[in-house]
Design an enzyme around this catalytic site. Structure first.
Site: not given
Length: 447
Positions: A268, A271, A337-338, A371, A430
């Site tokens: 990761q 990235h 996230e992961h 992924d 109403h």
């Protein structure tokens, strides 16, 4: 190589953890002053403004925004067979998972003659952003397009930055993936200007091509400027989450293989220099072994410099805790996230996680599988937003709609209740709208 945060012997309140855990992310608000005028210029200037910004930022100006079907087919024809096989396998697995996510319509009977039916209508036209730059992302085409297709969206546009080396077209692997998926509308435009153009379109492009129709919703990852543009157009169109840099957290004990954990942290980190890689463990021995493996192995990636910056950054680190219960508490507060779980009885630990974008269980379910080919979606909440939001799915592209159907008798059964509410809220019309249905049985005057 990784900083160590020692939380042993401490009370791990949510308030405390939010202050001390390593956290990356991007400050979207810091670039809104730059992005908002850009979005406004594209709103008023359409394609001409978008291409001007593309020339400035990407150094390339395509002759047309819409990529021709000939160029898309050519990219598919030139695709490496092994890459094609990988793409097709990914599509098949992602499609199977996302097909099962589609909810069924259901009707709730409330009384004789009174029903509420919930149906799910697809977003009609969606814009799918696929970034370029540091890497090539055919997987992002799959993760965005497949759930939209399974939801039943009638039209979709993939927007991806033009590339100098490919004559102003998006990367050919991205184009090839669009062809395999049957996505026939691809725009060569990137960055914040792409988001703005997707939102507003252009009826008469200066390029002389046909009108570029705007979309109803925009999804897909991107940098801080893309996130800011999504914020600027939200309300004009729907958007998914503001994705920040990728992040991984790993819960591990002495049963974990240090090399597996280290390589997953590195995977990761490569990235983005701002990517976050965090190990949570009660084992100082494992922590030391993982750190040594990271130091030894990060240079194996061609993106070693980028990975090193991420791994040494304040957003990454090793969190030492007292026991597995404390590790779970930290993971839930971090809301990665992961999240990988490398422990004894890893599935049981995973079941105790409440906050994570996706959870990867055991040695043979690493994040890189998710992924590409696990079947799950890799567009996931970052920066702790997994506490209150989920990843991209078929549900993202569906709108629940209620269909209410009462007959006269069923309405009469609750008419007094409705009229009482109307009076309590000082909205007499109403109540009159209800009473008018029962002239003779209940007059407007009596109501």
């Amino acid at each position: 190589m990784l900083q160590t945060i020692d939380l042993r012997g401490q009370t791990l309140s949510t308030s405390r953890l939010r202050r001390v855990l390593p956290r990356g992310g991007t400050d979207v608000s810091s670039v809104m002053g730059t992005v908002t005028p850009l979005v406004e210029e594209v709103r008023t200037g359409g394609v001409a403004a978008a291409l001007d910004y593309g020339q400035r930022f990407d150094g390339v100006r395509p002759e047309a925004v819409r990529v021709s079907s000939k160029d898309v087919e050519k990219a598919a024809a030139g695709l490496d067979p092994t890459v094609r096989a990988a793409i097709e396998e990914s599509i098949a697995r992602v499609r199977a998972v996302h097909a099962d996510q589609k909810p069924a319509a259901h009707t709730t009977p409330l009384a004789p003659g009174a029903t509420v039916t919930e149906v799910f209508r697809p977003i009609e036209r969606v814009g799918l952003y696929v970034p370029g730059g540091k890497a090539v992302y055919p997987s992002s085409v799959i993760m965005n397009a497949v759930p939209a297709q399974e939801a039943g969206s009638e039209a979709m546009v993939v927007a991806s930055p033009p590339q100098k080396e490919f004559g102003g077209l998006p990367h050919p692997t991205v184009l090839a993936t669009c062809h395999i998926l049957g996505v026939d509308e691809v725009w060569a435009v990137g960055g914040a200007q792409a988001i703005a153009l997707l939102a507003y379109g252009d009826d008469a492009p200066v390029t002389g091509e046909d009108a570029l129709d705007p979309v109803d919703m925009i999804t897909g990852p991107g940098n801080v400027f893309v996130a800011a543009a999504k914020r600027a157009v939200r309300g004009v169109v729907g958007t998914d989450a503001e994705a920040g840099p990728t992040e991984i957290a790993v819960i591990a004990d002495d049963s974990a293989a240090p090399v597996f954990v280290a390589l997953d942290l590195i995977s990761q980190a490569e990235h983005d220099p701002m990517a976050a890689s965090v190990l949570i463990t009660a084992s100082p021995q494992l922590a030391q072994a993982v750190d040594a493996e990271v130091e030894q192995r990060y240079t194996a990636t061609t993106n070693a410099e980028r990975a090193a910056e991420a791994l040494r950054g304040e957003q990454s680190g090793i969190v030492l805790v007292d026991d597995i219960d404390a590790a779970i508490a930290v993971a839930n507060a971090y809301a990665a996230e992961h999240l990988e779980v490398h422990t004894v009885d890893a599935r049981a630990v995973a079941e105790r996680i409440r906050h994570a974008g996706a959870i990867f269980v055991g040695d043979y379910s690493p994040v890189p599988l998710g992924d590409y080919t696990a079947g799950s979606n890799h567009v996931l909440p970052t920066s702790g937003t997994a506490r209150f939001s989920g990843g991209l799915s078929t549900h993202t592209f569906l709108r629940p709609v209620n269909i209410i159907e009462y007959d006269r008798a069923a309405l009469g059964e609750v008419a007094d209740n409705v009229i009482a509410f109307a009076k309590a809220e000082a909205l007499p019309a109403h109540g009159e709208a209800i009473a008018a249905r029962f002239t003779g049985a209940r007059s407007t005057k009596e109501a």
